[in-house]
Write a protein that holds these residues in place. Structure first.
Motif, PDB file in Angstrom:
ATOM      1  N   UNK A 101       9.158   9.967  11.211  1.00 45.55           N
ATOM      2  CA  UNK A 101       9.964   8.846  12.799  1.00 45.55           C
ATOM      3  C   UNK A 101      11.991   8.067  13.041  1.00 45.55           C
ATOM      4  N   UNK A 102      11.764   8.778  11.933  1.00 41.65           N
ATOM      5  CA  UNK A 102      13.164   8.197  11.878  1.00 41.65           C
ATOM      6  C   UNK A 102      14.162   9.417  13.056  1.00 41.65           C
ATOM      7  N   UNK A 150       0.698  -1.100   0.030  1.00 39.15           N
ATOM      8  CA  UNK A 150      -0.281   0.176  -0.026  1.00 39.15           C
ATOM      9  C   UNK A 150       0.903   0.399   0.106  1.00 39.15           C
ATOM     10  N   UNK A 151       0.674   1.972  -1.254  1.00 36.16           N
ATOM     11  CA  UNK A 151       2.201   2.569  -1.192  1.00 36.16           C
ATOM     12  C   UNK A 151       1.128   4.260  -0.058  1.00 36.16           C
ATOM     13  N   UNK A 152      -0.061   4.359   0.285  1.00 37.12           N
ATOM     14  CA  UNK A 152      -0.406   5.557   0.458  1.00 37.12           C
ATOM     15  C   UNK A 152       0.012   5.077   1.976  1.00 37.12           C
ATOM     16  N   UNK A 153       0.960   3.619   2.518  1.00 36.58           N
ATOM     17  CA  UNK A 153       0.412   3.989   4.042  1.00 36.58           C
ATOM     18  C   UNK A 153       1.762   4.480   4.590  1.00 36.58           C
ATOM     19  N   UNK A 154       3.058   4.763   3.691  1.00 32.33           N
ATOM     20  CA  UNK A 154       4.227   5.218   4.144  1.00 32.33           C
ATOM     21  C   UNK A 154       4.870   5.786   3.039  1.00 32.33           C
ATOM     22  N   UNK A 169       9.748  -0.791  10.320  1.00 25.09           N
ATOM     23  CA  UNK A 169       8.762   0.866  10.207  1.00 25.09           C
ATOM     24  C   UNK A 169       9.276   1.490   8.591  1.00 25.09           C
ATOM     25  N   UNK A 170      10.535   1.480   8.944  1.00 29.03           N
ATOM     26  CA  UNK A 170      11.050   1.606   7.754  1.00 29.03           C
ATOM     27  C   UNK A 170      10.679   0.828   6.341  1.00 29.03           C
ATOM     28  N   UNK A 171      10.910  -0.822   6.362  1.00 32.77           N
ATOM     29  CA  UNK A 171      11.251  -1.488   6.131  1.00 32.77           C
ATOM     30  C   UNK A 171       9.618  -1.593   5.513  1.00 32.77           C
ATOM     31  N   UNK A 172       8.790  -1.896   6.553  1.00 23.95           N
ATOM     32  CA  UNK A 172       8.074  -3.011   5.986  1.00 23.95           C
ATOM     33  C   UNK A 172       6.275  -1.849   6.239  1.00 23.95           C
ATOM     34  N   UNK A 173       6.408  -0.549   6.819  1.00 25.71           N
ATOM     35  CA  UNK A 173       5.128   0.092   6.980  1.00 25.71           C
ATOM     36  C   UNK A 173       4.460  -0.017   5.635  1.00 25.71           C
ATOM     37  N   UNK A 174       4.751  -0.950   4.788  1.00 23.68           N
ATOM     38  CA  UNK A 174       3.949  -0.288   3.072  1.00 23.68           C
ATOM     39  C   UNK A 174       3.145  -2.177   2.977  1.00 23.68           C
ATOM     40  N   UNK A 175       3.804  -2.847   3.922  1.00 23.97           N
ATOM     41  CA  UNK A 175       3.345  -4.070   3.505  1.00 23.97           C
ATOM     42  C   UNK A 175       1.615  -4.665   3.922  1.00 23.97           C
ATOM     43  N   UNK A 176       1.068  -5.491   2.796  1.00 20.57           N
ATOM     44  CA  UNK A 176      -0.087  -6.502   2.667  1.00 20.57           C
ATOM     45  C   UNK A 176       0.287  -7.769   2.672  1.00 20.57           C
TER      46      UNK A 176
END
Length: 597
Positions: A148-149, A136-140, A195-202
């Motif tokens: 966040x960093x 989901x490209x809108x998520x992160x 979260x930097x790597x996987x924030x957009x995962x579905x």
């Protein structure tokens, strides 16, 4: 013999069927056709002889598993939150036999469990081929993960200062107070990477385990947030030792808690303890924002578990700061002026705490500056709302969990500042708002309510508008049968960019158009971007002042005397953290509106 047994005749032998026989034959043909269709349908063979069994399909089983996993994860989250809330509330009062060490042991367990799960998730997705099929490209977005960093880095610095300070109390205090910041430092590092790597995962594999793990992460961040907010609030609002004389004991210095660790009998073993105390105290706001940012991003991941999205469906939007000028310049001036008055206010309010006249003058400067900021923001928001009335962009129709969360957090967090403002309005109105300070406080509260309502409408409307679509260069095949060249592209150049595309052009026309196409922003887009930039910086200064210690609610004694200290302190300590988060969340939402305008 006749098919109609009720009225027999010789129609079959004659070859001419009577009306009852014709109806009976048609009914038989219709029944046979219906039975043949049932036999040909997959999964329904044999239904003519045996009763149909209600066997659930794979889709129904998956849906039941999805609801079961969501319910289980929510139950885990609620239990952790309720237990954490009970421990945090108990540890905040000296009368309750729950020490800060007990609370920190609970937090250490939560942080370790959450870190272990995140390491497992990262390892599993790295070793499993095609573990994440959709994103989901809108998520992160990059700016959200960058924030966040930044907050995570400042939280790590805060933990280092805590470790350096708590080491000085090891000879007389619990070692848990040193272990907690160490564990939290590791947790922040792991979660930031996660979260930097996987924030957009579905997530499509191990959905229920992932849902429970994400809810564990969400509840852990919220408990850490509650702990940080409570500890930071106790530094500002401790009940005076002599509450019978609250009229004279209205200075903030009498409400500052002496420390959240150690006591008068436990002395620090090195001379730098007080320096580290002051340093990490001013880093609390970043720790609070880090927990909230992580909670929001984790919730979006939880909503996206099992969700199928188009990875390429998100149109990339470039940030070009040169497109605006007036809004950023005015916003920077507002931030500089606000910082100057805030520094003067913080220094003078502690210096002249016993001098009522000088303290009132400092409070007047703070009230006037806040009134100016809120008024300018309200005026600019009205301009932005007026632009929406002449803007013909369509409203978005697709469901997006990120947008829904943004709107929910925006409205929910604004309630904290609404509560404080309305309590102040009631206190000022009932007491008659006598004196210039009470009048300024009443005006500030009323303007704050107006500004919050206008800004909420502006942001929500902007988030639900379709982005402005620029004409992108497209490649077409030249049609040899079209021989007429484009003679006048200026007509198309001067047309409104918001209208629908015109007729098909030849290859020469498209080539000339793409080469020369770099139009200036439409005046509507320009105004919206200027408004967003100004409001963004205005919210930054309104976040800085309360986040770093401005407490006019206690420096000005009218509300404290009207509601009594305990009630007013509860209102401020509950509402102010949400108001602080509202300003930072508004910054993120306004940046999103700026990009899509």
């Amino acid at each position: 013999m006749c098919l109609n047994t009720g009225y027999p005749c010789d129609c079959l032998t004659d070859g001419n069927l009577c009306e009852p026989c014709r109806m009976t034959v048609k009914d038989r043909e219709r029944e046979e056709a219906h039975l043949s269709n049932d036999i040909n349908v997959p999964g329904r063979s044999g239904s003519t002889c045996e009763p149909e069994l209600n066997i659930p399909s794979n889709g129904v089983l998956k849906e039941r598993g999805r609801h079961l996993g969501m319910m289980l994860s929510v139950i885990i989250c609620l239990n952790i939150l309720i237990l954490g809330c009970a421990l945090v509330s108990g540890s905040a009062y000296k009368e309750v036999n729950i020490s800060s060490s007990d609370m920190q042991i609970f937090l250490i367990v939560l942080l370790l469990l959450t870190s272990i799960w995140m390491v497992y998730y990262v390892t599993f997705t790295a070793r499993t081929e095609n573990a994440i099929a959709y994103k989901d490209c809108h998520a992160g977005p990059i700016w959200l993960r960058g924030g966040l960093v930044l907050f995570g880095l400042l939280t790590i610095i805060m933990d280092i200062f805590k470790i350096a300070s708590y080491v000085g109390y090891l000879h007389c205090d619990s070692a848990v107070k040193v272990a907690f910041p160490v564990v939290q430092l590791v947790f922040v590092l792991v979660q930031t990477y996660f979260l930097w790597i996987h924030a957009m995962d579905c997530v499509e594999l191990q959905r229920n385990i992932t849902r429970c793990g994400l809810m564990l992460t969400l509840s852990t961040n919220l408990v850490v947030w509650m702990t940080a907010v409570t500890e930071e609030s106790l530094h500002q609002t401790t009940v005076p030792e002599y509450p019978s004389n609250t009229t004279k004991l209205s200075g903030r210095s009498l409400y500052i808690n002496r420390a959240g660790y150690g006591d008068d009998t436990c002395k620090c073993s090195h001379t730098s303890c007080s320096l580290f105390k002051e340093a990490y105290y001013y880093l609390y706001p970043f720790n609070i924002e880090f927990s909230l940012f992580a909670s929001a991003m984790t919730y979006i991941m939880w909503k996206n578990v099992g969700r199928v999205t188009e990875e390429h469906g998100h149109r990339k939007i470039k940030f070009c700061p040169t497109e605006v000028f007036l809004g950023p310049v005015a916003g920077v001036l507002l931030v500089v002026a606000g910082l100057a008055t805030f520094i003067v206010y913080e220094m003078e309010i502690l210096k002249y705490n016993r001098d009522e006249d000088k303290k009132d003058k400092v409070l007047m400067i703070h009230f006037v500056m806040n009134i100016v900021i809120v008024t300018l923001m309200s005026v600019s928001t009205v301009i932005g709302c007026a632009i929406y009335q002449v803007d013909h962009r369509e409203h978005v129709s697709d469901k997006n969990p990120t947008r829904s969360l943004d709107v929910g957090l925006l409205v929910g967090a604004s309630l904290g500042q609404f509560i404080i403002s309305y309590f102040s309005i009631v206190a000022m109105a009932v007491t008659g708002a006598k004196g210039y300070l009470n009048g300024l406080n009443l005006a500030w509260a009323i303007l704050m309510v107006i500004q919050l309502g206008l800004q909420n409408y502006f942001i929500i409307e902007g988030l639900h508008r379709e982005p402005f679509h620029e004409v992108q260069p497209i490649s077409v095949l030249a049609n040899p049968y079209v021989l007429q060249p484009c003679k006048d592209m200026s007509i198309l150049e001067e047309s409104d960019m918001d209208t629908k595309p015109g007729p098909v052009l030849t290859a020469d026309c498209l080539h000339n158009h793409t080469v020369e196409h770099r139009p200036k922003l439409l005046w509507k887009r320009r105004v919206l971007k200027e408004v967003c930039a100004f409001l963004l910086l205005g919210n930054v200064i309104l976040w800085i002042m309360p986040a770093f210690g401005a407490r006019p609610q206690f420096d000005h004694a009218t509300e404290t005397e009207f509601y009594q200290f305990n009630m007013w302190a509860a209102v401020v300590n509950v509402g102010l953290p949400f108001g602080i988060f509202y300003r930072m969340h508004s910054v993120a939402s306004l940046f999103e509106v700026f990009l899509t305008s």
